[in-house]
Scaffold this motif. Structure first.
Motif, PDB file in Angstrom:
ATOM      1  N   GLU A 217      30.826  43.892  37.930  1.00  0.00           N
ATOM      2  CA  GLU A 217      30.307  44.570  36.817  1.00  0.00           C
ATOM      3  C   GLU A 217      32.183  44.535  36.616  1.00  0.00           C
ATOM      4  OE1 GLU A 217      28.380  49.061  35.132  1.00  0.00           O
ATOM      5  OE2 GLU A 217      28.804  48.211  36.820  1.00  0.00           O
ATOM      6  N   TYR A 218      32.480  45.147  37.474  1.00  0.00           N
ATOM      7  CA  TYR A 218      34.289  45.328  36.893  1.00  0.00           C
ATOM      8  C   TYR A 218      34.382  43.755  36.372  1.00  0.00           C
ATOM      9  CZ  TYR A 218      39.020  45.146  37.130  1.00  0.00           C
ATOM     10  OH  TYR A 218      39.876  44.619  37.063  1.00  0.00           O
ATOM     11  N   SER A 219      34.293  42.565  37.035  1.00  0.00           N
ATOM     12  CA  SER A 219      35.446  41.785  36.024  1.00  0.00           C
ATOM     13  C   SER A 219      34.184  41.280  34.486  1.00  0.00           C
ATOM     14  CB  SER A 219      33.974  40.459  36.796  1.00  0.00           C
ATOM     15  OG  SER A 219      34.425  40.282  38.069  1.00  0.00           O
ATOM     16  N   LEU A 220      32.717  41.336  34.571  1.00  0.00           N
ATOM     17  CA  LEU A 220      32.700  41.378  32.941  1.00  0.00           C
ATOM     18  C   LEU A 220      32.984  42.395  32.001  1.00  0.00           C
ATOM     19  CD1 LEU A 220      28.401  40.906  34.461  1.00  0.00           C
ATOM     20  CD2 LEU A 220      30.144  39.379  33.290  1.00  0.00           C
ATOM     21  N   ALA A 221      33.082  43.455  32.846  1.00  0.00           N
ATOM     22  CA  ALA A 221      33.460  44.711  32.522  1.00  0.00           C
ATOM     23  C   ALA A 221      35.415  44.587  31.401  1.00  0.00           C
ATOM     24  CB  ALA A 221      33.729  45.791  32.183  1.00  0.00           C
ATOM     25  N   ALA A 222      35.408  43.756  32.227  1.00  0.00           N
ATOM     26  CA  ALA A 222      36.917  43.172  32.135  1.00  0.00           C
ATOM     27  C   ALA A 222      37.253  42.385  30.489  1.00  0.00           C
ATOM     28  CB  ALA A 222      38.190  43.577  33.483  1.00  0.00           C
TER      29      ALA A 222
ATOM     30  N   THR B  62      35.344  41.983  28.571  1.00  0.00           N
ATOM     31  CA  THR B  62      34.640  42.455  27.015  1.00  0.00           C
ATOM     32  C   THR B  62      35.686  43.034  26.742  1.00  0.00           C
ATOM     33  OG1 THR B  62      32.692  43.643  29.184  1.00  0.00           O
ATOM     34  CG2 THR B  62      32.436  41.433  28.206  1.00  0.00           C
ATOM     35  N   GLY B  63      36.637  43.439  27.508  1.00  0.00           N
ATOM     36  CA  GLY B  63      37.739  44.963  26.768  1.00  0.00           C
ATOM     37  C   GLY B  63      36.812  46.287  27.779  1.00  0.00           C
ATOM     38  N   GLN B  64      35.743  46.015  28.696  1.00  0.00           N
ATOM     39  CA  GLN B  64      35.320  47.855  28.907  1.00  0.00           C
ATOM     40  C   GLN B  64      36.236  47.979  30.452  1.00  0.00           C
ATOM     41  OE1 GLN B  64      31.140  48.073  28.016  1.00  0.00           O
ATOM     42  NE2 GLN B  64      31.109  45.619  27.777  1.00  0.00           N
ATOM     43  N   TYR B  65      37.085  48.756  29.588  1.00  0.00           N
ATOM     44  CA  TYR B  65      37.717  49.071  30.862  1.00  0.00           C
ATOM     45  C   TYR B  65      37.330  50.559  31.911  1.00  0.00           C
ATOM     46  CZ  TYR B  65      40.944  45.122  29.358  1.00  0.00           C
ATOM     47  OH  TYR B  65      41.497  44.034  29.290  1.00  0.00           O
ATOM     48  N   GLN B  66      36.731  51.402  31.000  1.00  0.00           N
ATOM     49  CA  GLN B  66      36.550  52.059  31.689  1.00  0.00           C
ATOM     50  C   GLN B  66      35.289  52.148  32.553  1.00  0.00           C
ATOM     51  OE1 GLN B  66      38.180  55.079  31.620  1.00  0.00           O
ATOM     52  NE2 GLN B  66      39.166  55.093  30.269  1.00  0.00           N
TER      53      GLN B  66
ATOM     54  N   LYS C  40      34.894  53.156  35.935  1.00  0.00           N
ATOM     55  CA  LYS C  40      34.129  53.248  37.282  1.00  0.00           C
ATOM     56  C   LYS C  40      33.424  52.827  38.127  1.00  0.00           C
ATOM     57  CE  LYS C  40      29.439  55.912  36.458  1.00  0.00           C
ATOM     58  NZ  LYS C  40      28.780  55.464  37.574  1.00  0.00           N
ATOM     59  N   ALA C  41      33.000  51.409  37.639  1.00  0.00           N
ATOM     60  CA  ALA C  41      32.179  50.599  38.764  1.00  0.00           C
ATOM     61  C   ALA C  41      33.060  50.825  39.713  1.00  0.00           C
ATOM     62  CB  ALA C  41      32.365  49.083  38.252  1.00  0.00           C
ATOM     63  N   LEU C  42      34.511  50.910  39.957  1.00  0.00           N
ATOM     64  CA  LEU C  42      35.189  50.289  40.875  1.00  0.00           C
ATOM     65  C   LEU C  42      35.544  51.384  41.674  1.00  0.00           C
ATOM     66  CD1 LEU C  42      38.252  47.823  39.788  1.00  0.00           C
ATOM     67  CD2 LEU C  42      36.865  47.311  40.798  1.00  0.00           C
ATOM     68  N   LEU C  43      35.742  52.218  41.481  1.00  0.00           N
ATOM     69  CA  LEU C  43      35.712  53.714  41.737  1.00  0.00           C
ATOM     70  C   LEU C  43      34.061  54.197  42.167  1.00  0.00           C
ATOM     71  CD1 LEU C  43      36.943  55.799  39.158  1.00  0.00           C
ATOM     72  CD2 LEU C  43      38.282  55.060  40.891  1.00  0.00           C
ATOM     73  N   ASP C  44      32.813  53.879  41.999  1.00  0.00           N
ATOM     74  CA  ASP C  44      32.130  53.901  43.335  1.00  0.00           C
ATOM     75  C   ASP C  44      31.919  52.861  44.025  1.00  0.00           C
ATOM     76  OD1 ASP C  44      31.261  55.494  41.008  1.00  0.00           O
ATOM     77  OD2 ASP C  44      29.762  54.016  39.386  1.00  0.00           O
ATOM     78  N   SER C  45      32.317  51.526  43.821  1.00  0.00           N
ATOM     79  CA  SER C  45      32.451  50.642  44.672  1.00  0.00           C
ATOM     80  C   SER C  45      33.095  50.432  46.223  1.00  0.00           C
ATOM     81  CB  SER C  45      33.119  49.385  44.638  1.00  0.00           C
ATOM     82  OG  SER C  45      33.155  48.226  45.544  1.00  0.00           O
ATOM     83  N   LEU C  46      34.210  52.244  45.389  1.00  0.00           N
ATOM     84  CA  LEU C  46      35.457  52.683  46.885  1.00  0.00           C
ATOM     85  C   LEU C  46      34.473  53.216  47.460  1.00  0.00           C
ATOM     86  CD1 LEU C  46      37.971  52.476  47.981  1.00  0.00           C
ATOM     87  CD2 LEU C  46      38.285  54.048  46.629  1.00  0.00           C
ATOM     88  N   ALA C  47      33.814  54.437  46.688  1.00  0.00           N
ATOM     89  CA  ALA C  47      33.198  55.070  47.383  1.00  0.00           C
ATOM     90  C   ALA C  47      32.575  54.895  48.226  1.00  0.00           C
ATOM     91  CB  ALA C  47      32.552  56.235  46.857  1.00  0.00           C
ATOM     92  N   ILE C  48      31.015  53.595  48.084  1.00  0.00           N
ATOM     93  CA  ILE C  48      30.738  52.398  49.160  1.00  0.00           C
ATOM     94  C   ILE C  48      31.460  53.042  49.898  1.00  0.00           C
ATOM     95  CG2 ILE C  48      28.516  51.064  49.025  1.00  0.00           C
ATOM     96  CD1 ILE C  48      28.434  51.470  46.120  1.00  0.00           C
TER      97      ILE C  48
ATOM     98  N   ASP D 229      45.314  46.668  39.507  1.00  0.00           N
ATOM     99  CA  ASP D 229      45.059  46.170  38.477  1.00  0.00           C
ATOM    100  C   ASP D 229      44.481  46.452  36.553  1.00  0.00           C
ATOM    101  OD1 ASP D 229      45.806  43.594  36.898  1.00  0.00           O
ATOM    102  OD2 ASP D 229      43.448  43.074  36.835  1.00  0.00           O
ATOM    103  N   CYS D 230      42.714  47.719  37.092  1.00  0.00           N
ATOM    104  CA  CYS D 230      42.227  47.778  36.522  1.00  0.00           C
ATOM    105  C   CYS D 230      43.103  48.596  35.683  1.00  0.00           C
ATOM    106  CB  CYS D 230      41.429  48.788  36.283  1.00  0.00           C
ATOM    107  SG  CYS D 230      40.374  49.005  35.261  1.00  0.00           S
ATOM    108  N   TYR D 231      43.977  49.840  36.040  1.00  0.00           N
ATOM    109  CA  TYR D 231      45.180  51.088  35.517  1.00  0.00           C
ATOM    110  C   TYR D 231      45.943  50.066  35.047  1.00  0.00           C
ATOM    111  CZ  TYR D 231      42.778  54.898  37.386  1.00  0.00           C
ATOM    112  OH  TYR D 231      41.957  56.015  37.960  1.00  0.00           O
ATOM    113  N   LEU D 232      46.508  48.988  35.551  1.00  0.00           N
ATOM    114  CA  LEU D 232      47.726  48.380  34.654  1.00  0.00           C
ATOM    115  C   LEU D 232      46.971  47.912  33.006  1.00  0.00           C
ATOM    116  CD1 LEU D 232      49.133  46.267  37.169  1.00  0.00           C
ATOM    117  CD2 LEU D 232      50.133  48.162  36.176  1.00  0.00           C
ATOM    118  N   LYS D 233      45.948  47.931  33.249  1.00  0.00           N
ATOM    119  CA  LYS D 233      45.551  47.400  31.912  1.00  0.00           C
ATOM    120  C   LYS D 233      44.617  48.134  30.661  1.00  0.00           C
ATOM    121  CE  LYS D 233      43.004  43.068  33.765  1.00  0.00           C
ATOM    122  NZ  LYS D 233      43.401  42.746  34.484  1.00  0.00           N
ATOM    123  N   LEU D 234      44.913  49.688  31.846  1.00  0.00           N
ATOM    124  CA  LEU D 234      45.110  50.910  30.513  1.00  0.00           C
ATOM    125  C   LEU D 234      45.776  51.900  30.297  1.00  0.00           C
ATOM    126  CD1 LEU D 234      41.652  52.020  32.628  1.00  0.00           C
ATOM    127  CD2 LEU D 234      41.554  51.911  30.402  1.00  0.00           C
TER     128      LEU D 234
END
Length: 671
Positions: A233-238, A240-244, A248-256, A275-280
């Motif tokens: 989900e993160y790859s698709l979101a990144a 398509t520019g849906q970084y937020q 969220k997908a990465l933070l959920d994954s980290l918790a799991i 990398d995501c925070y760099l984009k943001l």
């Protein structure tokens, strides 16, 4: 079942398996292997002690259980990065399958060997092993093995860039998994399909497939599988520019991953978060997660992952003005890539590094990064060219052998015919002579064809296979064997060197694909052939660079030629699929030979001077040309200083240069 319940389920499995490893476990071996299997997939560091505890029993088990044990043991070593041990067990598995004529064992062992070859960047071997494993798997009744092998075959076609075949394989794997009804197999096949849709830029289909995969993962009660889908989900979101959404997908994954103790997965998630925070442009969090990823990578002894973390940390520091710390971490990351031999990734990093230094105002540092990237680009280009020549030679040798076989067959036919002739009447001798004459002509014709093929092969060695232009090797040979001074018609004549680089070429490749990049290079080479004269030598210098050597031109006409090239290429519209691409180039040029006072620069230094002028054109806005026209009084300048910093020498009045603007200004400036 909720995410928390799934995590508790796997944690319970870990607890049961650990307890069993600690004491005497009286459960059947098959049940224990099934218990360890899911743990091994996502937490190999927990599974390996369990596997080693039952190794003696597993190796002595009946054939089917022994195969399953060896397959899991090889996978566990692979998950821990112990590739030599993983390969040794995979070889053992293949040998076991051959000894017993067991297609399933051979298929599983070959798949493991294919994974090892991929880890060592041996893609050709990896693909051949994968396709053989798929063939063997399809001879069995093991549905799960068939699904895994078909997915691996689809991934191999994806790595080759053969998306139609990759799509056919992965859709077949998904259909087989759905028919079998196993949610774990469905998640596996759909996850691979999501990745393919991302590479094909069919993001809507990717998100549709993701929704189906998430539903299947819910039924599988596997937090590890759910975590992999969060990364998809993160790859698709990144993309398509849906970084937020990606964040969220990465933070959920980290918790799991932290809840199930999957340390290796946690490390990769931390890198993606930085990398995501760099984009943001949230550089504080980007640096924080990058630092965590470096610590996690060191614990795993994963040099590549640590290098990526350092690159992210360096970029965060550069963006916040910490130039020294940023450079230190980026250089450390690039050094690790060099040690790992990952030149394509290093080339991409150097492009981003140069741009970051340029934004930070460090032009000398950006220039050094640019030259390092150009060097790697040229090395990769030369390797691809050599591979193309070797392929052509191999094809030619195959055709030559086939022709020799046909010739031998023809000669045998002649001998047979001659034997018959001796037993015929003298009256048919004339007919035999005609047959021999025809065969002699055929041999002569074959030899003539061989001669033409040899000429063609020689021509291929000095031509670029894509554009048909002369290659760098031909130009170097020409300059070594040709006098330095070109033929001149008078004192107002000179030669000239023009070095061109396609603007934003990486963006074209990344956005429209390498086929579009090839179309752009071909269109530019055709345009240069129309703009310049037949007597001018046009060379594909490397990657997206072209060199033009004009043996004779009026000294006052260099700027005019630069203007013609800029305007001519800007007027070309490259049609690729449904897209019309407009491209520009940046140019560095100088008269040739280039001299300062009585000193004539060797051609290598003249080309380097033109290369520096090209970089000035790139750094001053692109779509323009910078030309070295001459130098100040020889007693006032030092060529070594000029070659170190051409722009500084120009501004100090030590170098005479002209600036030719592209379409936007369409004017020639002199300085």
């Amino acid at each position: 079942m909720s995410s928390r319940q799934r995590c508790l389920a796997l944690a319970l499995a870990l607890s049961i398996a650990s307890s069993a490893a600690a004491g005497a476990d009286t459960r059947p071996l098959a049940q224990r292997l099934e218990q360890i299997r899911e743990v091994n997939r996502f937490v190999p560091e927990r599974a390996m002690p369990m596997l080693l505890a039952i190794e003696q029993e597993g190796r002595a088990a009946p054939l089917e259980l022994r195969i399953e044990f060896l397959n899991q043991l090889s996978g566990g070593y692979d998950g821990l990065g112990k590739l030599d041990e993983a390969l040794a067990v995979a070889e053992e598995l293949v040998a076991l399958g051959r000894r017993h004529g067991h297609n399933g064992a051979m298929a599983k062992g070959l798949l493991r060997k294919a994974y090892m070859a991929y880890r060592h960047a041996e893609l050709l071997d990896s693909h051949q092993l994968t396709w053989e494993a798929e063939r063997l798997a399809n001879l069995t009744d093991d549905v799960e093995l068939k699904v895994r092998a078909t997915i691996a075959a689809g991934d191999a076609f994806t790595e080759q860039g053969n998306f139609p075949k990759a799509l056919e394989r992965l859709q077949s794997a998904a259909a087989l998994a759905r028919k079998h009804g196993d949610p774990t197999q469905i998640v596996m096949s759909l996850n691979a399909l999501i990745e393919l849709y991302g590479q094909m830029r069919e993001y809507d289909k990717g998100f549709e497939t993701l929704a189906e995969a998430v539903a299947a993962a819910e039924k599988a009660h596997s937090p590890g599988r759910m975590s992999t889908l969060k990364h998809a989900e993160y790859s698709l979101a990144a993309a398509t520019g849906q970084y937020q959404r990606g964040l969220k997908a990465l933070l959920d994954s980290l918790a799991i991953e932290r809840s199930i103790g999957a340390d290796s997965m946690v490390a990769y998630t931390l890198v993606n978060l930085s990398d995501c925070y760099l984009k943001l442009r949230d550089y504080v969090n980007a640096a924080a997660y990058a630092e965590q990823s470096i610590v996690a990578a060191r614990a795993l002894n994963d040099a590549g992952l640590e290098a990526t973390g350092r690159l992210n940390l360096g970029q965060a520091y550069l963006a916040t003005g910490r130039l020294v710390d940023g450079k230190r971490h980026i250089e450390a990351g690039m050094s690790a890539y060099e040690n790992l031999g990952d030149q394509p990734e290093l080339q991409s990093v150097l492009v981003e590094y140069g741009q970051a230094l340029e934004r930070a105002g460090d032009l000398p540092g950006a220039l050094r990064a640019y030259h390092r990237e150009r060097k790697i680009s040229n090395e990769l280009f030369e390797r691809r060219r050599q591979r193309a020549v070797l392929d052509l030679q191999e094809k030619y040798e195959t055709e030559k052998k086939q022709r020799q076989i046909e010739l031998l067959r023809s000669e045998n036919e002649v001998n047979s015919l001659q034997q018959r002739i001796w037993w015929l009447l003298v009256a048919v001798f004339a007919l035999a002579s005609v047959v021999v004459g025809l065969l002699y002509r055929k041999v002569r014709h074959t030899n003539a064809q061989l001669h033409e093929k040899n000429k063609e092969l020689k021509q291929q060695s000095v031509r670029d296979p894509l554009t048909g232009l002369y290659n760098r090797r031909h130009f170097l040979d020409y300059m070594r064997t040709t006098p330095q001074a070109p033929v001149q018609a008078g004192p107002d004549q000179c030669g000239a060197l023009f070095l061109l680089d396609v603007d934003h070429f990486k963006h074209i490749n990344d956005t429209f694909g390498h086929a579009a990049g090839d179309a752009v290079l071909t269109a530019i080479s055709n345009s240069l052939g129309e703009i310049l004269r037949e007597t001018d030598m046009i060379v594909r210098w490397g990657g997206e660079e072209f060199l033009a050597f004009l043996p004779s031109i009026p000294r006052s006409g260099l700027d005019e030629v630069a203007q013609r090239i800029l305007s001519g290429i800007s007027a070309v519209a490259v049609v690729h699929g449904e897209h019309r691409l407009a491209v520009n180039v940046s140019i560095g040029f100088a008269p040739f030979p280039l001299s300062c006072g009585g000193l004539v620069l060797p051609w290598e230094r003249a080309v380097n001077m033109v290369d520096m002028a090209l970089y000035m054109a790139k750094s001053h806005g692109r779509n323009r040309a910078y030309g070295v026209q001459g130098f100040a009084d020889a007693g006032q300048v030092c060529m070594e200083d000029i070659e170190q910093n051409l722009e500084g020498a120009w501004r100090a009045g030590k170098v005479k240069m002209s600036v030719v603007l592209g379409n936007q200004a369409s004017a020639v400036q002199a300085a």
